[in-house]
Design a protein around this motif. Structure first.
Motif, mmCIF file in Angstrom:
data_model
loop_
_atom_site.group_PDB
_atom_site.id
_atom_site.type_symbol
_atom_site.label_atom_id
_atom_site.label_comp_id
_atom_site.label_asym_id
_atom_site.label_seq_id
_atom_site.Cartn_x
_atom_site.Cartn_y
_atom_site.Cartn_z
ATOM 1 N N VAL A 1 -18.604 48.847 27.559
ATOM 2 C CA VAL A 1 -17.879 48.460 26.355
ATOM 3 C C VAL A 1 -16.611 47.721 26.777
ATOM 4 N N GLN A 2 -16.249 46.681 26.017
ATOM 5 C CA GLN A 2 -15.159 45.786 26.421
ATOM 6 C C GLN A 2 -14.126 45.607 25.318
ATOM 7 N N TRP A 3 -12.867 45.453 25.752
ATOM 8 C CA TRP A 3 -11.751 45.133 24.854
ATOM 9 C C TRP A 3 -10.911 44.057 25.553
ATOM 10 N N THR A 4 -10.900 42.838 25.006
ATOM 11 C CA THR A 4 -10.077 41.760 25.558
ATOM 12 C C THR A 4 -8.671 41.875 25.001
ATOM 13 N N LEU A 5 -7.698 42.034 25.883
ATOM 14 C CA LEU A 5 -6.323 42.308 25.470
ATOM 15 C C LEU A 5 -5.564 41.054 25.057
ATOM 16 N N ASP A 6 -5.989 39.883 25.574
ATOM 17 C CA ASP A 6 -5.276 38.631 25.306
ATOM 18 C C ASP A 6 -3.792 38.762 25.653
ATOM 19 N N ASN A 7 -3.510 39.381 26.783
ATOM 20 C CA ASN A 7 -2.122 39.552 27.214
ATOM 21 C C ASN A 7 -1.704 38.407 28.135
#
Length: 517
Positions: free
Chosen positions: A73-79
């Motif tokens: 499972v993935q979460w792109t933080l866009d940091n």
């Protein structure tokens, strides 16, 4: 490279064995970390801390009857800037046996956010650890867990990195179920960062757990400090900030003991029993290991089965510990073979194996904030789920909902008890919280004759009367009330929410129909 650590099975009282200045960092379902934008609170060096909580909801995942799944499972933080996590909270709605979490560059293991087949993107835990770092590990079958380190000690997430987790999920019942997953990062301003922590792992792979016996397996790492110095090229200078043990439903003991120097013989983390709670431990202040020579880690098992059990998922076992430390290197310490029987104590068979040590330098990305970061603004990425609480809010059962199958005892046992109440060994043969065994051969007798501990005077099951049955009350109300007017914990224990309305309705209608066999 295995240094980070592919990690990570209900007793009423886990018995932590507090031998050091340390705190249990896990949260229960009754605690509610606050989702917020940016706020101040706490102090470091006499100044107020500036913090922010970023929460992400991964979404629902459906498991077919008796399905075992291993999704990523993935979460792109866009940091665009580095962010520094003081704490990580993971909450779920059940059926997560365990999960391990990493941060990796955005351009690797490319694909959309959400659940995916790990093999489709060639993702492995070893690969994730080698190109990034470990951000979190879940205790076995915990619903809500906070991994918090001491003030200023953080996990660094470099610019342009994303979160990827690998999960092990189980539905042991005959009905389809749906669960959900949430992660929160508590970030601090770069000026407040003092230490960037490094993960390490202890693993006993060479398990051959004897049938119908209690046993303990100890990894003997007598040259730990010398092995560290050989790789790091500096004197042994490690400080321990956080530890988390992991075993499965046969596990009943864990211990980490230090050897040599002023800490010789000290148990740094001890755990008795299997429970579905958060079992991580934060050392605040950190434990300075300078002067020790080695360490030993032990996992104990009560194998009531008729077959030997080895290392693995499903009905097999594990013995692992994640650590977060001030360290110049990443380490993977394993027992891969050579286990020998060393004796028996109080009916427990004892085995030992020597540790193999592997270490590499920390990534060049894992550095302290620059002066520009410390003097600059606090930049917090948007999660896309602003307003979502870190822990879902509990809502009482809707008694207008009807069950989806016939309200028989067999269906109650399979759909509710087996999938939720014995899944974490809370009320099964291996663990009988409050003396209740929901895997008893005479299940009806166990339910009708059981003496209620949490609300004396009320029957566990009163045939024909759900409202007079404590079993239904603890499953249908977020805060069930005892006859004395006190609030009790709902079931499943430690869960942030109740079981589905359909599952609770099955119990309700079975009792209302006379609690027939």
């Amino acid at each position: 490279m295995t240094a980070g650590l592919a990690l990570l099975g209900c007793a009423d009282d886990p018995g932590e064995g507090e031998t050091l200045a340390a705190t249990d960092s896990g949260t229960s379902g009754d605690e509610d970390p606050t989702d917020s934008d940016t706020e101040t609170g706490g102090e470091t060096g006499g100044e107020e801390l500036e913090t922010a909580v970023v929460t992400h909801r991964f979404g629902e995942y459906t498991l077919a009857p008796y399905e075992e799944a291993l999704p990523c499972v993935q979460w792109t933080l866009d940091n665009e800037d580095a962010i520094y996590a003081q704490a990580v909270t993971l909450s779920n709605l059940g059926y997560f046996h365990h999960s391990n979490w990493f941060v990796v560059p955005d351009n690797l293991f490319a694909g959309e956010d959400g659940y995916f087949d790990c093999a489709d993107r060639n993702f492995t835990e070893i690969g994730g650890a080698s190109v990034g770092t470990v951000v979190f590990a879940q205790s076995t079958q915990s619903f809500v867990e906070e991994q918090r380190t001491g003030a200023g000690a953080v996990i660094k997430i470099p610019p342009g990195y994303k979160v990827i987790g690998s999960a092990h999920m189980l539905n042991v019942g005959p009905a389809e179920i749906t669960t959900d997953l949430f992660m929160s990062l508590e970030l601090i301003h770069p000026r407040d960062v003092e230490i960037v922590l490094s993960p390490f792992r202890l693993t006993y792979y060479d398990l051959d757990i004897p049938a119908n016996a209690r046993s303990r397996f100890t990894g003997v790492c007598d040259n730990f400090a010398a092995d560290y110095e050989a790789v790091a090229g500096v004197p042994f200078n490690m400080k321990l900030h956080y530890t988390l043990p992991h075993y499965h439903y046969l596990g009943d003991f864990f211990d980490l003991t230090l050897s040599g120097g002023a800490l010789d013989g000290m148990s740094a983390h001890s755990l008795d029993g299997f429970n579905g709670e958060a079992n991580g431990k934060t050392f605040d202040p950190p434990l300075d290991l300078s002067g020790i020579d080695g360490l030993r880690f032990t996992c104990g098992f009560d194998n009531w089965r008729d077959v030997n059990v080895g290392w693995g998922i499903g009905d097999q076992e594990m013995c692992v510990m994640l650590g977060l430390a001030e360290s110049d290197i990443l380490m993977d310490i394993t027992v891969n073979g050579g286990t020998v029987a060393v004796g028996e104590s109080d009916g427990v068979l004892e085995y030992e194996g020597s540790c193999d040590f592997f270490g590499i330098p920390k990534s060049i990305e894992q550095t302290l904030p620059t002066q520009a970061e410390r003097e600059g603004p606090f930049r917090v990425p948007e999660s896309g789920d602003e307003g979502v609480p870190p822990v879902p809010e509990c809502v009482d059962h809707d008694d207008s909902v009807a069950p989806e199958m016939a309200p028989t005892l067999d269906n109650v046992a399979a759909v509710v008890f087996e999938a939720s109440c014995t899944f974490s060994s809370c009320h099964g043969t291996a663990g009988q919280a409050a003396g209740l065994n929901l895997q008893a051969p005479n299940l009806l007798g166990e339910l009708l004759d059981h003496e209620v501990v949490g609300n004396p005077g009320m029957a566990l099951v009163e045939p024909g009367e759900p409202g007079g049955s404590w079993l239904y009350q603890v499953m249908a109300r977020c805060e069930p009330m005892t006859g004395d007017g006190y609030g009790a914990s709902h079931m499943p224990r430690n869960a942030p929410v109740l079981l589905s309305d359909e599952a609770v309705a099955l119990v309700r209608e079975w009792i209302a129909g006379g609690a027939m066999p």
